[in-house]
Each structure stands twice: as structure tokens, then as C-alpha cells.
Design a protein around this motif. Structure first.
Motif, PDB file in Angstrom:
ATOM      1  N   VAL A 189       0.878  -1.177   0.000  1.00  0.00           N
ATOM      2  CA  VAL A 189       0.000   0.000   0.000  1.00  0.00           C
ATOM      3  C   VAL A 189       0.912   1.222   0.000  1.00  0.00           C
ATOM      4  O   VAL A 189       1.821   1.317   0.838  1.00  0.00           O
ATOM      5  CB  VAL A 189      -0.890   0.008   1.261  1.00  0.00           C
ATOM      6  CG1 VAL A 189      -1.700   1.302   1.340  1.00  0.00           C
ATOM      7  CG2 VAL A 189      -1.803  -1.213   1.270  1.00  0.00           C
ATOM      8  N   VAL A 190       0.690   2.137  -0.940  1.00  0.00           N
ATOM      9  CA  VAL A 190       1.614   3.267  -1.064  1.00  0.00           C
ATOM     10  C   VAL A 190       0.857   4.585  -1.218  1.00  0.00           C
ATOM     11  O   VAL A 190      -0.313   4.609  -1.615  1.00  0.00           O
ATOM     12  CB  VAL A 190       2.567   3.092  -2.283  1.00  0.00           C
ATOM     13  CG1 VAL A 190       3.516   1.932  -2.067  1.00  0.00           C
ATOM     14  CG2 VAL A 190       1.795   2.930  -3.564  1.00  0.00           C
ATOM     15  N   VAL A 191       1.578   5.674  -0.926  1.00  0.00           N
ATOM     16  CA  VAL A 191       0.985   7.014  -1.009  1.00  0.00           C
ATOM     17  C   VAL A 191       1.858   7.894  -1.889  1.00  0.00           C
ATOM     18  O   VAL A 191       3.079   7.982  -1.686  1.00  0.00           O
ATOM     19  CB  VAL A 191       0.884   7.651   0.396  1.00  0.00           C
ATOM     20  CG1 VAL A 191       0.474   9.117   0.307  1.00  0.00           C
ATOM     21  CG2 VAL A 191      -0.104   6.877   1.262  1.00  0.00           C
ATOM     22  N   ASP A 192       1.220   8.534  -2.874  1.00  0.00           N
ATOM     23  CA  ASP A 192       1.871   9.635  -3.583  1.00  0.00           C
ATOM     24  C   ASP A 192       1.292  10.912  -2.965  1.00  0.00           C
ATOM     25  O   ASP A 192       0.134  11.250  -3.202  1.00  0.00           O
ATOM     26  CB  ASP A 192       1.560   9.562  -5.086  1.00  0.00           C
ATOM     27  CG  ASP A 192       2.260  10.672  -5.859  1.00  0.00           C
ATOM     28  OD1 ASP A 192       2.849  11.572  -5.214  1.00  0.00           O
ATOM     29  OD2 ASP A 192       2.197  10.654  -7.096  1.00  0.00           O
ATOM     30  N   ALA A 193       2.099  11.588  -2.168  1.00  0.00           N
ATOM     31  CA  ALA A 193       1.591  12.735  -1.405  1.00  0.00           C
ATOM     32  C   ALA A 193       1.411  13.979  -2.267  1.00  0.00           C
ATOM     33  O   ALA A 193       0.723  14.921  -1.856  1.00  0.00           O
ATOM     34  CB  ALA A 193       2.532  13.033  -0.241  1.00  0.00           C
ATOM     35  N   THR A 194       2.031  13.990  -3.438  1.00  0.00           N
ATOM     36  CA  THR A 194       1.954  15.168  -4.324  1.00  0.00           C
ATOM     37  C   THR A 194       1.830  14.679  -5.774  1.00  0.00           C
ATOM     38  O   THR A 194       2.816  14.562  -6.491  1.00  0.00           O
ATOM     39  CB  THR A 194       3.235  16.019  -4.178  1.00  0.00           C
ATOM     40  OG1 THR A 194       4.375  15.159  -4.311  1.00  0.00           O
ATOM     41  CG2 THR A 194       3.319  16.749  -2.860  1.00  0.00           C
ATOM     42  N   MET A 195       0.602  14.451  -6.184  1.00  0.00           N
ATOM     43  CA  MET A 195       0.322  13.800  -7.471  1.00  0.00           C
ATOM     44  C   MET A 195       0.872  14.562  -8.684  1.00  0.00           C
ATOM     45  O   MET A 195       1.464  13.959  -9.575  1.00  0.00           O
ATOM     46  CB  MET A 195      -1.206  13.714  -7.565  1.00  0.00           C
ATOM     47  CG  MET A 195      -1.769  12.867  -8.628  1.00  0.00           C
ATOM     48  SD  MET A 195      -3.596  13.058  -8.676  1.00  0.00           S
ATOM     49  CE  MET A 195      -4.140  13.018  -6.990  1.00  0.00           C
ATOM     50  N   GLY A 196       0.614  15.862  -8.745  1.00  0.00           N
ATOM     51  CA  GLY A 196       1.121  16.689  -9.843  1.00  0.00           C
ATOM     52  C   GLY A 196       0.714  16.167 -11.210  1.00  0.00           C
ATOM     53  O   GLY A 196      -0.466  15.928 -11.473  1.00  0.00           O
ATOM     54  N   GLN A 197       1.683  15.936 -12.082  1.00  0.00           N
ATOM     55  CA  GLN A 197       1.373  15.454 -13.428  1.00  0.00           C
ATOM     56  C   GLN A 197       1.244  13.927 -13.484  1.00  0.00           C
ATOM     57  O   GLN A 197       1.042  13.367 -14.549  1.00  0.00           O
ATOM     58  CB  GLN A 197       2.462  15.900 -14.402  1.00  0.00           C
ATOM     59  CG  GLN A 197       2.599  17.402 -14.481  1.00  0.00           C
ATOM     60  CD  GLN A 197       3.638  17.816 -15.508  1.00  0.00           C
ATOM     61  OE1 GLN A 197       3.406  17.758 -16.705  1.00  0.00           O
ATOM     62  NE2 GLN A 197       4.799  18.209 -15.042  1.00  0.00           N
ATOM     63  N   GLY A 198       1.434  13.275 -12.352  1.00  0.00           N
ATOM     64  CA  GLY A 198       1.160  11.843 -12.285  1.00  0.00           C
ATOM     65  C   GLY A 198       2.329  10.919 -12.587  1.00  0.00           C
ATOM     66  O   GLY A 198       2.158   9.700 -12.626  1.00  0.00           O
ATOM     67  N   PHE A 199       3.510  11.458 -12.766  1.00  0.00           N
ATOM     68  CA  PHE A 199       4.653  10.583 -13.084  1.00  0.00           C
ATOM     69  C   PHE A 199       4.931   9.606 -11.940  1.00  0.00           C
ATOM     70  O   PHE A 199       5.161   8.413 -12.165  1.00  0.00           O
ATOM     71  CB  PHE A 199       5.917  11.408 -13.385  1.00  0.00           C
ATOM     72  CG  PHE A 199       5.819  12.218 -14.638  1.00  0.00           C
ATOM     73  CD1 PHE A 199       5.887  11.606 -15.890  1.00  0.00           C
ATOM     74  CD2 PHE A 199       5.644  13.595 -14.580  1.00  0.00           C
ATOM     75  CE1 PHE A 199       5.783  12.346 -17.054  1.00  0.00           C
ATOM     76  CE2 PHE A 199       5.543  14.348 -15.741  1.00  0.00           C
ATOM     77  CZ  PHE A 199       5.610  13.732 -16.977  1.00  0.00           C
ATOM     78  N   ASP A 200       4.910  10.124 -10.714  1.00  0.00           N
ATOM     79  CA  ASP A 200       5.192   9.245  -9.565  1.00  0.00           C
ATOM     80  C   ASP A 200       4.030   8.282  -9.314  1.00  0.00           C
ATOM     81  O   ASP A 200       4.241   7.141  -8.919  1.00  0.00           O
ATOM     82  CB  ASP A 200       5.442  10.082  -8.294  1.00  0.00           C
ATOM     83  CG  ASP A 200       6.678  10.948  -8.416  1.00  0.00           C
ATOM     84  OD1 ASP A 200       7.661  10.516  -9.042  1.00  0.00           O
ATOM     85  OD2 ASP A 200       6.659  12.078  -7.880  1.00  0.00           O
ATOM     86  N   THR A 201       2.803   8.756  -9.543  1.00  0.00           N
ATOM     87  CA  THR A 201       1.638   7.873  -9.351  1.00  0.00           C
ATOM     88  C   THR A 201       1.731   6.682 -10.298  1.00  0.00           C
ATOM     89  O   THR A 201       1.496   5.532  -9.900  1.00  0.00           O
ATOM     90  CB  THR A 201       0.320   8.643  -9.603  1.00  0.00           C
ATOM     91  OG1 THR A 201       0.327   9.854  -8.846  1.00  0.00           O
ATOM     92  CG2 THR A 201      -0.878   7.817  -9.200  1.00  0.00           C
ATOM     93  N   VAL A 202       2.097   6.948 -11.545  1.00  0.00           N
ATOM     94  CA  VAL A 202       2.237   5.862 -12.530  1.00  0.00           C
ATOM     95  C   VAL A 202       3.350   4.908 -12.099  1.00  0.00           C
ATOM     96  O   VAL A 202       3.182   3.677 -12.131  1.00  0.00           O
ATOM     97  CB  VAL A 202       2.497   6.442 -13.947  1.00  0.00           C
ATOM     98  CG1 VAL A 202       3.062   5.387 -14.885  1.00  0.00           C
ATOM     99  CG2 VAL A 202       1.207   7.026 -14.510  1.00  0.00           C
ATOM    100  N   PHE A 203       4.453   5.462 -11.672  1.00  0.00           N
ATOM    101  CA  PHE A 203       5.557   4.615 -11.192  1.00  0.00           C
ATOM    102  C   PHE A 203       5.064   3.696 -10.066  1.00  0.00           C
ATOM    103  O   PHE A 203       5.307   2.488 -10.073  1.00  0.00           O
ATOM    104  CB  PHE A 203       6.721   5.494 -10.712  1.00  0.00           C
ATOM    105  CG  PHE A 203       7.647   4.795  -9.767  1.00  0.00           C
ATOM    106  CD1 PHE A 203       8.547   3.830 -10.238  1.00  0.00           C
ATOM    107  CD2 PHE A 203       7.604   5.048  -8.405  1.00  0.00           C
ATOM    108  CE1 PHE A 203       9.371   3.148  -9.354  1.00  0.00           C
ATOM    109  CE2 PHE A 203       8.423   4.371  -7.521  1.00  0.00           C
ATOM    110  CZ  PHE A 203       9.305   3.420  -7.993  1.00  0.00           C
ATOM    111  N   LEU A 204       4.355   4.274  -9.091  1.00  0.00           N
ATOM    112  CA  LEU A 204       3.890   3.484  -7.943  1.00  0.00           C
ATOM    113  C   LEU A 204       2.844   2.450  -8.368  1.00  0.00           C
ATOM    114  O   LEU A 204       2.843   1.318  -7.870  1.00  0.00           O
ATOM    115  CB  LEU A 204       3.295   4.409  -6.870  1.00  0.00           C
ATOM    116  CG  LEU A 204       4.289   5.323  -6.151  1.00  0.00           C
ATOM    117  CD1 LEU A 204       3.559   6.305  -5.234  1.00  0.00           C
ATOM    118  CD2 LEU A 204       5.311   4.518  -5.344  1.00  0.00           C
TER     119      LEU A 204
END
Ligand SMILES: C[S@@+](CC[C@H](N)C(=O)[O-])C[C@H]1O[C@@H](n2cnc3c(N)ncnc32)[C@H](O)[C@@H]1O
Length: 183
Positions: free
Chosen positions: A21-36
């Protein structure tokens, strides 16, 4: 040599599994969300700007990935995430291609970090990318460094990774790992 953002991702990737279970605390353009979303089972991503959710949803859809996109400040993370958290990423600063005056803030960043640390599983990790060249960025950097430097050594390993010979204010990485084993 690895750039700080690549290091931030690799640091998390080492401990993530399809059950995480993970959290992207600052979604922005979504690069980190996609990675996670490629590495973990359940992703919660937060942003205060609606535009971030739109861009991130588009990016996820293009790759057939899913995540829980939450239009709220990360300082409300405990209201939304009730499970143990295995990994989290913060990418501080402003949303490129949007209102650059809307940046992460020291108080709310620390509130979010405290809540995530509280729920972090043993062996869980947090990557914080610190961009501090913008107005107020130095204050956020200082309060973060002060806070993480005081985390108890027996409970958390805390490291930083940064360029020492770059001009201006290059972003750097803070890495946190919760020590110990589940009882
Ligand atoms: C540098 S950007 C994030 C980049 C992003 N991780 C990516 O992969 O594109 C910082 C983001 O933090 C968001 N933000 C600012 N304050 C916030 C808060 N209190 N909670 C959640 N997000 C916030 C901004 O709206 C902005 O989109």
C-alpha cells in the motif's frame, strides 16, 4: 550517476511488492503515481489541484493502470488511508504548467509526513524530493531537515542524496526507512 529522482524511485522499488500500500503525497502530473501503480497493489495519490487529478488520470489510463486519486491535501492522509503504508513519495514545490504560486507548504508537508510515519510498516520507506528554489522553498527545506534530523535513530534510518557542485538550487532527496521487524 543516478539523478535524485531516479534514486527516489529505486529506493522505493526495492521494498514494494504487489501487496504493498503506497501514497503519492503530491500527485502533480502523475509521473510518480504511474511509477507506484506499476510496483504496488494499492496507490493513494493526493493533490489540492483538480488539474493534477485530470492529468494523472489520463496518464494512468494510457498505461491501463489504476490508483485512488484524492482531491485533498496530503495533510488529510490519515482520513483516507486506514491501512499500514509500505511506501510514500513527496515531490515538493509547484505543479509545472499550472499556477506556480501554489506550492507545498512547510506546515502541511510536516503534518502529512508525521501521519505517514505513524502508519509506516516496518521496513517501509519514504522518498522526499525537495525542490526549494521557489518562494518559501527554503523555509520548507529547513523545517523538513530539522524534523527528519530529529527522528529517533533506533526507529528510523534517514539519509540524503544531493549534488554538491551544481549551481542554483538543485533538488535533492531525503530517504527514510522505518527500522525493525513486525512482531
Ligand atoms: C512538484 S509537483 C508534484 C510532481 C508529481 N509528483 C509528478 O510526478 O508530476 C507538487 C504538487 O504538490 C501539490 N500540492 C501542493 N500542496 C499540496 C498539499 N497540501 N497536498 C497535496 N498536494 C499538494 C501541487 O498542487 C503540485 O501538483
Amino acid at each position: 550517476m543516478k539523478k535524485p529522482l531516479a534514486m527516489a524511485h529505486d529506493f522505493l522499488a526495492e521494498v514494494l511488492t504487489p501487496d504493498s500500500v503506497v501514497v503519492d503525497a503530491t500527485m502533480g502530473q502523475g509521473f510518480d503515481t504511474v511509477f507506484l501503480a506499476k510496483k504496488a497493489g494499492k496507490v493513494y495519490a493526493f493533490d489540492v489541484q483538480k488539474q493534477a487529478l485530470v492529468w494523472t488520470q489520463e496518464r494512468l489510463a494510457r498505461e491501463n493502470l489504476v490508483a485512488n486519486l484524492i482531491h485533498a491535501g496530503h495533510e488529510q492522509v490519515a482520513d483516507y488511508v486506514k491501512e499500514k503504508i509500505d511506501g510514500a513519495i513527496f515531490n515538493l514545490g509547484y505543479l509545472p504548467r499550472a499556477d506556480k504560486s501554489l506550492t507545498t507548504q512547510p506546515k502541511t508537508t510536516l503534518l502529512a509526513l508525521e501521519q505517514i510515519l505513524e502508519c509506516l510498516s516496518f521496513g517501509g520507506r519514504i522518498s522526499i524530493m525537495v525542490y526549494y528554489g521557489h518562494e518559501g522553498g527554503q523555509r520548507e527545506k529547513d523545517s523538513l531537515l530539522d524534523f527528519v534530523s530529529r527522528l529517533p535513530q533506533k526507529d528510523f534510518a534517514v539519509m540524503s542524496y544531493q549534488a554538491l557542485n551544481q549551481i542554483n538550487q538543485p533538488p535533492f532527496l531525503i530517504m527514510i526507512e522505518k527500522l525493525g521487524k513486525a512482531k
